[in-house]
Design an enzyme around this catalytic site. Structure first.
Site, mmCIF file in Angstrom:
data_model
loop_
_atom_site.group_PDB
_atom_site.id
_atom_site.type_symbol
_atom_site.label_atom_id
_atom_site.label_comp_id
_atom_site.label_asym_id
_atom_site.label_seq_id
_atom_site.Cartn_x
_atom_site.Cartn_y
_atom_site.Cartn_z
ATOM 1 N N ILE A 156 0.838 -1.201 0.000
ATOM 2 C CA ILE A 156 0.000 0.000 0.000
ATOM 3 C C ILE A 156 0.870 1.247 0.000
ATOM 4 C CG2 ILE A 156 -1.697 1.327 1.326
ATOM 5 C CD1 ILE A 156 -2.852 -1.322 2.291
ATOM 6 N N THR A 234 -4.329 5.716 7.417
ATOM 7 C CA THR A 234 -5.338 4.785 6.906
ATOM 8 C C THR A 234 -4.938 3.346 7.215
ATOM 9 O OG1 THR A 234 -4.256 4.744 4.729
ATOM 10 C CG2 THR A 234 -6.047 6.331 5.032
ATOM 11 N N ARG A 236 -3.803 1.609 10.873
ATOM 12 C CA ARG A 236 -4.490 1.197 12.094
ATOM 13 C C ARG A 236 -4.353 2.324 13.123
ATOM 14 N NH1 ARG A 236 -6.395 -1.922 9.290
ATOM 15 N NH2 ARG A 236 -6.749 -4.173 9.526
ATOM 16 N N GLU A 265 -13.179 1.743 17.560
ATOM 17 C CA GLU A 265 -14.107 1.827 16.439
ATOM 18 C C GLU A 265 -15.369 1.023 16.748
ATOM 19 O OE1 GLU A 265 -12.082 0.635 12.851
ATOM 20 O OE2 GLU A 265 -10.532 2.160 13.076
ATOM 21 N N HIS A 284 -13.414 4.466 8.751
ATOM 22 C CA HIS A 284 -12.701 3.246 8.350
ATOM 23 C C HIS A 284 -13.277 2.667 7.058
ATOM 24 C CE1 HIS A 284 -10.140 -0.328 10.006
ATOM 25 N NE2 HIS A 284 -9.950 -0.115 8.713
#
Length: 317
Positions: A156, A234, A236, A265, A284
């Site tokens: 990523i 983006t 954790r 969350e 999220h």
């Protein structure tokens, strides 16, 4: 006997329609559960009759206590090939198999770049002002010629680095395992941890959460950043010391934060990230895309079919 299959964690009520679950008609009966229980006792009451449970990423915790109270459970299926909310050791001890899925690799980096663009150009405030009958609230920032710092140059992080390069940004990176050679292969400059934070105009977090990475972005790291810098996470939530970040944002020690992940969350109703003017926060949604969900759920179906045939695939643990 018909296998009872539960699909849970479907907060948006979309799982039923993104794939064709009739493929499991020869295996069992599929049930879609949308409630989000707060405790194991409530959860046990809803799930005790199911032999197969499909979960979405890390939305619900399956700890040893919960697993022991689900004696009929034989297979857990999760979106993705990593789920820190599942106690894999307890599952194995109880004879519960756990399977995962592949994921659509572009969803998270695309969301990351959307946050960078929106925060830099102040798009949410400008769009809201226009809807309120106003016009041009301020000056947006710029990316060309600025420094994009990548914390964690995995798949990523590398894709986000590519986006930065296309936008004419200087891209630097650091992580504990990164080498100068690996960074150079991605067209990125390797720097030290302190240099990463000091030089960043935009710092984007792309580490896997582990005991080593938990709290890595602490008060010291935030203090190294420029007052005009943007922090993007983006990956954790717990990788960033949330209390330290809130303090830095309140004191304007950095310009802002764009966040898709949080320590807790869903984000609590009274959390400062909901009200700080220099925070752009999303719930999220980095992996919440149609193509990713289609891949998750279609491979969950494959996992269940393989398990029912006695040849389970994509096993975790």
């Amino acid at each position: 006997m018909t296998v009872q299959i539960a699909v849970i964690d479907d907060w948006q009520n979309v799982a039923r329609d993104v794939v064709d679950w009739s493929a499991l008609s020869d295996v069992g009966e599929v049930h879609f559960l949308h409630e989000y229980p707060a405790d194991n006792a409530t959860f046990v009451g809803r799930l005790r009759e199911f032999e197969v449970i499909c979960v979405m990423r890390e939305r619900t915790r399956f700890d040893e206590d919960l697993l022991r109270q689900l004696p009929k459970l034989k297979l857990l299926v999760t979106g993705g090939m990593r789920n820190a909310a599942l106690d894999l050791q307890a599952a194995a001890a109880l004879g519960i198999q756990v399977s995962g899925t592949d994921s659509y690799k572009h969803a998270a980096p695309e969301l990351t770049w959307a946050l960078i663009m929106a925060a830099t150009r102040n798009l949410v405030a400008e769009a809201n002002a226009l809807c309120a009958g106003e016009w041009q609230q301020g000056l947006g920032g710029d990316l060309h010629g600025k420094t994009l710092a990548i914390l964690g140059l995995g798949s990523i992080g590398q894709r986000v680095a590519q986006f930065g390069q296309v936008f004419g940004m200087r891209v630097i990176a650091w992580s504990e395992n990164l080498t100068a050679e690996r960074a150079a292969a991605a067209g990125v400059t390797y720097v030290s941890k302190q240099e990463l934070f000091e030089q960043a105009d935009v710092l984007s977090v792309h580490l896997v959460l582990s005991e080593r990475s938990r709290g890595l972005v602490d008060a010291q790291a935030l203090a190294w950043m420029k007052p005009a810098a943007l922090l993007v996470n983006t990956a954790r939530g717990p990788i960033v010391d949330e209390a330290a970040l809130i303090k830095a944002l309140q004191k304007k020690q950095l310009a802002g934060a764009a966040l898709d992940v949080f320590e807790q969350e869903p984000l609590p109703a009274q959390h400062p990230f909901r009200t700080l003017e220099n925070v752009l926060a999303t719930p999220h949604v980095g992996y919440v895309s149609r193509q990713n969900y289609q891949q998750f759920y279609s491979q969950m179906i494959e996992d269940i079919q393989a398990w029912a045939a006695g040849a389970p695939v994509r096993l975790l643990g």
